[in-house]
Write a protein that holds these residues in place. Structure first.
Motif, PDB file in Angstrom:
ATOM      1  N   ASN A 365       0.842  -1.310  -0.177  1.00 60.39           N
ATOM      2  CA  ASN A 365      -0.043  -0.004   0.010  1.00 60.39           C
ATOM      3  C   ASN A 365       0.667   1.359   0.067  1.00 60.39           C
ATOM      4  O   ASN A 365       0.195   2.382  -0.182  1.00 60.39           O
ATOM      5  CB  ASN A 365      -0.979  -0.086   1.193  1.00 60.39           C
ATOM      6  CG  ASN A 365      -1.816  -1.249   1.345  1.00 60.39           C
ATOM      7  OD1 ASN A 365      -2.032  -1.796   0.375  1.00 60.39           O
ATOM      8  ND2 ASN A 365      -2.299  -1.644   2.575  1.00 60.39           N
ATOM      9  N   VAL A 366       2.058   1.243   0.388  1.00 64.41           N
ATOM     10  CA  VAL A 366       2.818   2.560   0.383  1.00 64.41           C
ATOM     11  C   VAL A 366       4.074   2.374  -0.306  1.00 64.41           C
ATOM     12  O   VAL A 366       4.298   3.479  -1.101  1.00 64.41           O
ATOM     13  CB  VAL A 366       3.148   2.516   2.137  1.00 64.41           C
ATOM     14  CG1 VAL A 366       4.204   3.883   2.227  1.00 64.41           C
ATOM     15  CG2 VAL A 366       2.052   2.570   3.073  1.00 64.41           C
ATOM     16  N   LYS A 373       6.077   7.222  -8.372  1.00 65.40           N
ATOM     17  CA  LYS A 373       5.207   8.547  -8.667  1.00 65.40           C
ATOM     18  C   LYS A 373       4.243   8.421  -7.631  1.00 65.40           C
ATOM     19  O   LYS A 373       3.248   7.317  -7.643  1.00 65.40           O
ATOM     20  CB  LYS A 373       4.760   8.654  -9.950  1.00 65.40           C
ATOM     21  CG  LYS A 373       4.247  10.131 -10.156  1.00 65.40           C
ATOM     22  CD  LYS A 373       3.752  10.469 -11.592  1.00 65.40           C
ATOM     23  CE  LYS A 373       3.488  11.878 -11.752  1.00 65.40           C
ATOM     24  NZ  LYS A 373       2.295  12.027 -12.918  1.00 65.40           N
ATOM     25  N   ASP A 374       3.931   9.346  -6.735  1.00 68.32           N
ATOM     26  CA  ASP A 374       3.016   9.653  -5.807  1.00 68.32           C
ATOM     27  C   ASP A 374       1.765  10.036  -6.464  1.00 68.32           C
ATOM     28  O   ASP A 374       1.348  11.059  -5.778  1.00 68.32           O
ATOM     29  CB  ASP A 374       3.481  10.039  -4.462  1.00 68.32           C
ATOM     30  CG  ASP A 374       2.430  10.359  -3.342  1.00 68.32           C
ATOM     31  OD1 ASP A 374       1.641   9.165  -3.100  1.00 68.32           O
ATOM     32  OD2 ASP A 374       2.534  11.169  -2.532  1.00 68.32           O
ATOM     33  N   SER A 375       1.087   9.366  -7.399  1.00 66.97           N
ATOM     34  CA  SER A 375       0.043   9.988  -7.842  1.00 66.97           C
ATOM     35  C   SER A 375      -1.178  10.173  -7.136  1.00 66.97           C
ATOM     36  O   SER A 375      -2.112  11.044  -7.475  1.00 66.97           O
ATOM     37  CB  SER A 375      -0.221   9.047  -9.141  1.00 66.97           C
ATOM     38  OG  SER A 375      -0.489   8.072  -9.101  1.00 66.97           O
ATOM     39  N   VAL A 378      -0.644   9.654  -1.373  1.00 68.89           N
ATOM     40  CA  VAL A 378      -0.571   8.762  -0.314  1.00 68.89           C
ATOM     41  C   VAL A 378       0.534   9.429   0.610  1.00 68.89           C
ATOM     42  O   VAL A 378       0.494   9.719   1.810  1.00 68.89           O
ATOM     43  CB  VAL A 378      -0.378   7.057  -0.765  1.00 68.89           C
ATOM     44  CG1 VAL A 378      -0.099   6.354   0.656  1.00 68.89           C
ATOM     45  CG2 VAL A 378      -1.621   6.724  -1.274  1.00 68.89           C
ATOM     46  N   ILE A 379       1.789   9.521   0.125  1.00 71.13           N
ATOM     47  CA  ILE A 379       3.111  10.120   0.569  1.00 71.13           C
ATOM     48  C   ILE A 379       2.696  11.237   0.930  1.00 71.13           C
ATOM     49  O   ILE A 379       2.831  11.909   2.164  1.00 71.13           O
ATOM     50  CB  ILE A 379       4.184   9.711  -0.201  1.00 71.13           C
ATOM     51  CG1 ILE A 379       4.261   8.302  -0.524  1.00 71.13           C
ATOM     52  CG2 ILE A 379       5.365  10.260   0.686  1.00 71.13           C
ATOM     53  CD1 ILE A 379       4.441   7.340   0.735  1.00 71.13           C
ATOM     54  N   GLU A 380       1.964  12.181   0.140  1.00 69.51           N
ATOM     55  CA  GLU A 380       2.060  13.695   0.368  1.00 69.51           C
ATOM     56  C   GLU A 380       1.173  13.759   1.609  1.00 69.51           C
ATOM     57  O   GLU A 380       1.467  14.747   2.401  1.00 69.51           O
ATOM     58  CB  GLU A 380       1.529  14.250  -0.796  1.00 69.51           C
ATOM     59  CG  GLU A 380       1.291  15.819  -0.726  1.00 69.51           C
ATOM     60  CD  GLU A 380       0.714  16.475  -1.869  1.00 69.51           C
ATOM     61  OE1 GLU A 380       0.274  17.683  -1.843  1.00 69.51           O
ATOM     62  OE2 GLU A 380       0.390  15.814  -2.716  1.00 69.51           O
ATOM     63  N   ARG A 381       0.035  13.184   1.829  1.00 74.19           N
ATOM     64  CA  ARG A 381      -0.843  13.365   2.853  1.00 74.19           C
ATOM     65  C   ARG A 381      -0.292  12.825   4.278  1.00 74.19           C
ATOM     66  O   ARG A 381      -0.487  13.538   5.435  1.00 74.19           O
ATOM     67  CB  ARG A 381      -2.135  12.488   2.739  1.00 74.19           C
ATOM     68  CG  ARG A 381      -2.929  13.275   1.632  1.00 74.19           C
ATOM     69  CD  ARG A 381      -4.476  12.356   1.716  1.00 74.19           C
ATOM     70  NE  ARG A 381      -4.122  10.900   1.433  1.00 74.19           N
ATOM     71  CZ  ARG A 381      -4.383  10.542   0.149  1.00 74.19           C
ATOM     72  NH1 ARG A 381      -4.448  11.412  -0.748  1.00 74.19           N
ATOM     73  NH2 ARG A 381      -4.288   9.106  -0.189  1.00 74.19           N
TER      74      ARG A 381
END
Length: 404
Positions: A365-366, A373-375, A378-381
């Motif tokens: 999931n991560v 690419k964190d399209s 998920v990572i940004e949040r």
């Protein structure tokens, strides 16, 4: 040639945590799935998988992780160990402005660290995609049963942390011999599902909340309680879930009907400080309050459950609460007290299984979002700090950082 280097950290927080974010076979799987990524492991004599387990998967062991790009641990990294300019993933315990971690967040900002917090990794619906909740529930419920057996001298089972893994723990279930007691489990998430796994494994029958209140049984039973079961609108209107979560101050506890028939409470429901408490100290003092053993998995100190006055430890898991004097006393000395199990790091008692499940969720999931690419954001949040600043979503922490 690898162009992204990931280091698995040696845990540095005290008390010691034996869990790992990625177990040996998963480290190998990462490198097979992402050819541009190399995983190395910082040598450690404390984790539940030892160095030789990683070595057998041909994972490089290192003394220092200074030349890694991304560093992954479980608990907070000690301030003195933080390396400038790196990307870190761990549970930071800062988003609720926890005073004990203010200095940690300050140092992270000062050292220009990109902090990604596991607790904040969610899908587009806001559902968490990695967590140790199931194991908190499993161990919490097991500890609750163990505590009940101990309080009433009914049976002896090994503590969870003395079992090798979950399969070993399950061999203790058949030793459990309970009278016809009633057990209430609160919550509807991973924690309560983990708790119910244990109760089902012990062949304790599940009944509806309505039957739980009204029926008598000649065997132990349990019920699962959600918010609507023990909260009611102050104006007498029907319970509305959305309304309850948006305006919890318009509701009050309706738990008394359960506390009058419950012997063991296993508390696994997330509690918002704006919501009603489950019960108050004066409720415990009422003659019809029956609960005498509480396994508080959520462990909110001075929170929803007044008897949870402090966290307990794996080595010393229970204490008594004296409601008459509103204070903590030694466990199992006075029958009028409530015996409380409030270990705040329950998954550490089954570190091997908990680590495997956690790593699997990270892998699925991560990591695809982290390494590619964190399209979906998920990572940004989940990113609290970046480029020496709090990200927009976490600007509210500025006063906390400034000590205001």
């Amino acid at each position: 040639m690898s162009n992204l280097k990931v280091g698995i950290l040696k845990e540095g927080k005290v008390p010691v945590d034996k869990r790992v974010p990625i177990v040996p076979f998963q480290a190998r799987e990462i490198m097979n799935s992402f050819p541009h990524v190399k995983v190395v492991v910082q040598k450690s004599d404390i984790r539940c998988y030892n160095d030789s387990d990683y070595r057998s998967e041909e994972i490089e062991l290192v003394d220092t992780v200074e030349n890694c790009d991304i560093l992954m641990g479980v608990k907070e990294v000690p301030i003195k160990n933080l390396i400038e300019g790196k990307t870190y993933l761990f549970f930071s315990h800062t988003i609720k402005e926890q005073p004990y971690n203010r200095e940690l967040l300050r140092e992270i900002l000062k050292k220009n660290i990109r902090l990604i917090d596991y607790e904040l990794l969610t899908d587009s619906e806001g559902t968490r995609v990695v967590a140790f909740g199931r194991y908190a529930g499993l161990v919490g419920a097991y500890n609750g049963i163990l505590t009940y057996g101990k309080r009433y001298n009914l049976f002896n089972i090994r503590p969870a942390n003395k079992c090798f893994d979950l399969e070993d723990l399950k061999t203790e279930y058949e030793k459990v011999d309970l009278p016809a007691i009633k057990i209430a489990v609160t919550g509807g998430g991973r924690v309560s599902r983990g708790a119910m796994e244990v109760l089902n494994g012990m062949r304790i029958r599940k009944v509806t909340p309505a039957d739980y209140i009204s029926e008598l049984y000649d065997e132990p039973v349990y019920t699962q309680l959600n918010s609507r079961d023990y909260n009611k609108a102050k104006d007498g209107s029907e319970f509305n879930r959305g309304d309850f979560y948006n305006s919890p101050h318009l509701y009050e506890s309706d738990f008394a009907k359960f506390s009058e028939v419950t012997d063991l409470l296993i508390a696994g429901a997330y509690w918002d400080p704006a919501a009603p408490v489950l019960f108050k100290r004066e409720d415990i003092l009422a003659p019809n309050f029956k609960i005498r053993v509480i396994a508080d998995i959520t462990c909110d100190i001075e929170g929803s459950i007044p008897s949870t006055k402090k966290p307990s430890t794996i080595d010393d898991p229970i204490y008594d609460y004296n409601p008459s004097e509103d204070k903590v006393e030694p466990a199992l000395k006075d029958e009028s007290n409530i015996t409380v199990m409030a270990v705040d790091n329950l998954p550490c008692e089954l570190p091997r299984d908990a680590s495997v499940d956690f790593g699997k969720e990270l892998l699925n999931n991560v990591l695809p979002h982290l390494f590619n690419k964190d399209s979906e954001g998920v990572i940004e949040r989940a990113t609290i700090t970046k480029d020496g600043k709090l990200t927009d979503r976490f600007k509210y922490l500025q006063n906390y950082v400034d000590g205001k």
